[in-house]
Design a protein around this motif. Structure first.
Motif, PDB file in Angstrom:
ATOM      1  N   THR A  59       0.835  -1.197   0.000  1.00  0.00           N
ATOM      2  CA  THR A  59       0.000   0.000   0.000  1.00  0.00           C
ATOM      3  C   THR A  59       0.870   1.248   0.000  1.00  0.00           C
ATOM      4  N   LEU A  60       1.872   1.279   0.845  1.00  0.00           N
ATOM      5  CA  LEU A  60       2.750   2.440   0.926  1.00  0.00           C
ATOM      6  C   LEU A  60       3.475   2.676  -0.394  1.00  0.00           C
ATOM      7  N   GLU A  61       4.037   1.624  -0.967  1.00  0.00           N
ATOM      8  CA  GLU A  61       4.802   1.784  -2.204  1.00  0.00           C
ATOM      9  C   GLU A  61       3.885   2.138  -3.372  1.00  0.00           C
ATOM     10  N   ILE A  62       2.746   1.467  -3.451  1.00  0.00           N
ATOM     11  CA  ILE A  62       1.798   1.764  -4.533  1.00  0.00           C
ATOM     12  C   ILE A  62       1.285   3.189  -4.401  1.00  0.00           C
ATOM     13  N   ALA A  63       0.857   3.580  -3.193  1.00  0.00           N
ATOM     14  CA  ALA A  63       0.326   4.927  -2.985  1.00  0.00           C
ATOM     15  C   ALA A  63       1.374   5.987  -3.319  1.00  0.00           C
ATOM     16  N   SER A  64       2.610   5.747  -2.891  1.00  0.00           N
ATOM     17  CA  SER A  64       3.681   6.699  -3.178  1.00  0.00           C
ATOM     18  C   SER A  64       3.929   6.810  -4.679  1.00  0.00           C
ATOM     19  N   SER A  65       3.931   5.669  -5.370  1.00  0.00           N
ATOM     20  CA  SER A  65       4.176   5.675  -6.811  1.00  0.00           C
ATOM     21  C   SER A  65       3.049   6.369  -7.562  1.00  0.00           C
ATOM     22  N   VAL A  66       1.806   6.098  -7.163  1.00  0.00           N
ATOM     23  CA  VAL A  66       0.664   6.745  -7.818  1.00  0.00           C
ATOM     24  C   VAL A  66       0.752   8.257  -7.639  1.00  0.00           C
ATOM     25  N   HIS A  67       1.120   8.671  -6.430  1.00  0.00           N
ATOM     26  CA  HIS A  67       1.236  10.102  -6.138  1.00  0.00           C
ATOM     27  C   HIS A  67       2.362  10.748  -6.951  1.00  0.00           C
ATOM     28  N   GLU A  68       3.504  10.092  -6.985  1.00  0.00           N
ATOM     29  CA  GLU A  68       4.682  10.675  -7.634  1.00  0.00           C
ATOM     30  C   GLU A  68       4.619  10.576  -9.159  1.00  0.00           C
ATOM     31  N   GLN A  69       4.270   9.397  -9.673  1.00  0.00           N
ATOM     32  CA  GLN A  69       4.308   9.182 -11.116  1.00  0.00           C
ATOM     33  C   GLN A  69       3.180   9.881 -11.865  1.00  0.00           C
ATOM     34  N   PHE A  70       2.008   9.930 -11.250  1.00  0.00           N
ATOM     35  CA  PHE A  70       0.839  10.446 -11.961  1.00  0.00           C
ATOM     36  C   PHE A  70       0.350  11.783 -11.419  1.00  0.00           C
ATOM     37  N   GLY A  71       0.974  12.265 -10.348  1.00  0.00           N
ATOM     38  CA  GLY A  71       0.585  13.554  -9.799  1.00  0.00           C
ATOM     39  C   GLY A  71      -0.811  13.575  -9.228  1.00  0.00           C
ATOM     40  N   LEU A  72      -1.284  12.410  -8.772  1.00  0.00           N
ATOM     41  CA  LEU A  72      -2.647  12.315  -8.246  1.00  0.00           C
ATOM     42  C   LEU A  72      -2.646  12.468  -6.726  1.00  0.00           C
ATOM     43  N   THR A  73      -3.593  13.245  -6.221  1.00  0.00           N
ATOM     44  CA  THR A  73      -3.778  13.322  -4.772  1.00  0.00           C
ATOM     45  C   THR A  73      -4.193  11.937  -4.296  1.00  0.00           C
ATOM     46  N   THR A  74      -3.441  11.397  -3.346  1.00  0.00           N
ATOM     47  CA  THR A  74      -3.602   9.990  -2.974  1.00  0.00           C
ATOM     48  C   THR A  74      -3.954   9.851  -1.501  1.00  0.00           C
ATOM     49  N   MET A  75      -4.794   8.854  -1.219  1.00  0.00           N
ATOM     50  CA  MET A  75      -5.207   8.549   0.147  1.00  0.00           C
ATOM     51  C   MET A  75      -4.901   7.087   0.434  1.00  0.00           C
TER      52      MET A  75
END
Length: 291
Positions: A59-75
């Motif tokens: 969850t941590l790695e996926i959430a971080s990657s989604v936030h960083e790679q796609f610029g999406l606000t992540t929860m």
């Protein structure tokens, strides 16, 4: 960016929920799905969290990657099952270090082979909300609510009281468990407003892809489905199998979204099932999500 701040910038929005793939070999396919849906410009996306933290690292790695790679606000989702204050604090600090300042606080489901002592430092989502808000007041915290009432509640009234308590402890917003009768969402919001709870309530919409998955979901979460809709899905299955059920499921989800936005829902939280194609099919030509 905090979701609570973003919600003030629009009168209707789309948010998406993903679950971490079990193995890293599936990650490229997963990120391909995220990339396809990022173009919808969701207000935020959420990443689920396994019971007892079994997929915490993912969850941590996926959430971080989604936030960083796609610029999406992540929860990131967090659950109480097996959670201890020290470990949870370390996890939240890692989220903040990754630029993620949004958490969905959940009690979580009892593991099938779990014992009562899985509730260690936290027994209820409200405990988790209070813990986060006291130590990290800058974090935006959402919670869950149940239009059909939690399956463990003895009545709708008891469930409403627990929901009121949970939202009163500092929740910035709530996302509903899946439901199929829009009137249940409307009734829940009206009852909360009558109790002076004005927290935004975001309806969660889950598409039906097969009769097998529908029956499993209904058994797990205690949601109800109007008999008319169930018979329509059953008829579709009998005439065209799961392909026809999927088409009917898309039609039902599109209808739900239209009704919910017409009722004044602040936005729509779509359970993606990590399936970009089905989500794009549901959202095609729904201009009410543009605003």
């Amino acid at each position: 960016m905090k979701i609570s701040d973003l919600m003030h910038t629009t009168d209707r929005f789309l948010s998406l929920e993903f679950f971490p793939p079990k193995g890293q070999t599936e990650w490229p396919s997963f990120f391909k799905q995220v990339n396809q849906l990022a173009g919808l410009n969701p207000l935020f996306v959420s990443v689920t969290y396994g019971a007892g933290g079994k997929t915490q690292d993912n969850t941590l790695e996926i959430a971080s990657s989604v936030h960083e790679q796609f610029g999406l606000t992540t929860m990131s989702h967090l659950t109480c099952v097996g959670a201890e204050k020290k470990g949870l604090a370390e996890y939240i600090d890692k989220l903040l270090d990754a630029g993620i300042e949004n958490i969905l606080a959940l009690r979580g489901d009892m593991p099938s082979a779990g014992a009562p002592d899985v509730w260690t430092d936290f027994s209820y989502a409200s405990d988790l909300v209070q813990f986060v808000k006291k130590r990290w007041p800058e974090v935006c915290v959402g919670t869950a609510c149940y239009p059909d009432a939690h399956p463990e509640s003895s009545s709708i009234e008891e469930d409403l009281e627990w929901t009121r308590h949970k939202l009163s402890t500092g929740s910035d917003f709530a996302i509903t468990q899946l439901f199929f009768d829009v009137r249940r969402y409307q009734d829940l919001v009206l009852r909360l407003r009558a109790l002076q709870i004005n927290t935004p309530i975001i309806p969660g919409v889950l598409p039906v892809l097969s009769m097998q998955s529908l029956n499993r979901i209904l058994a797990l979460c205690g949601a109800n489905i109007p008999l008319k809709l169930y018979l329509e899905l059953q008829t579709a299955y009998e005439t065209g199998g799961d392909k026809a059920v999927r088409a009917k499921g898309v039609e039902i989800a599109r209808g739900q979204i239209k009704e919910l936005l017409a009722l004044g829902a602040p936005g729509i939280h779509l359970y993606t099932l990590n399936n970009a194609d089905i989500c794009l099919e549901i959202l095609t030509d729904l201009p009410m999500l543009d605003g």
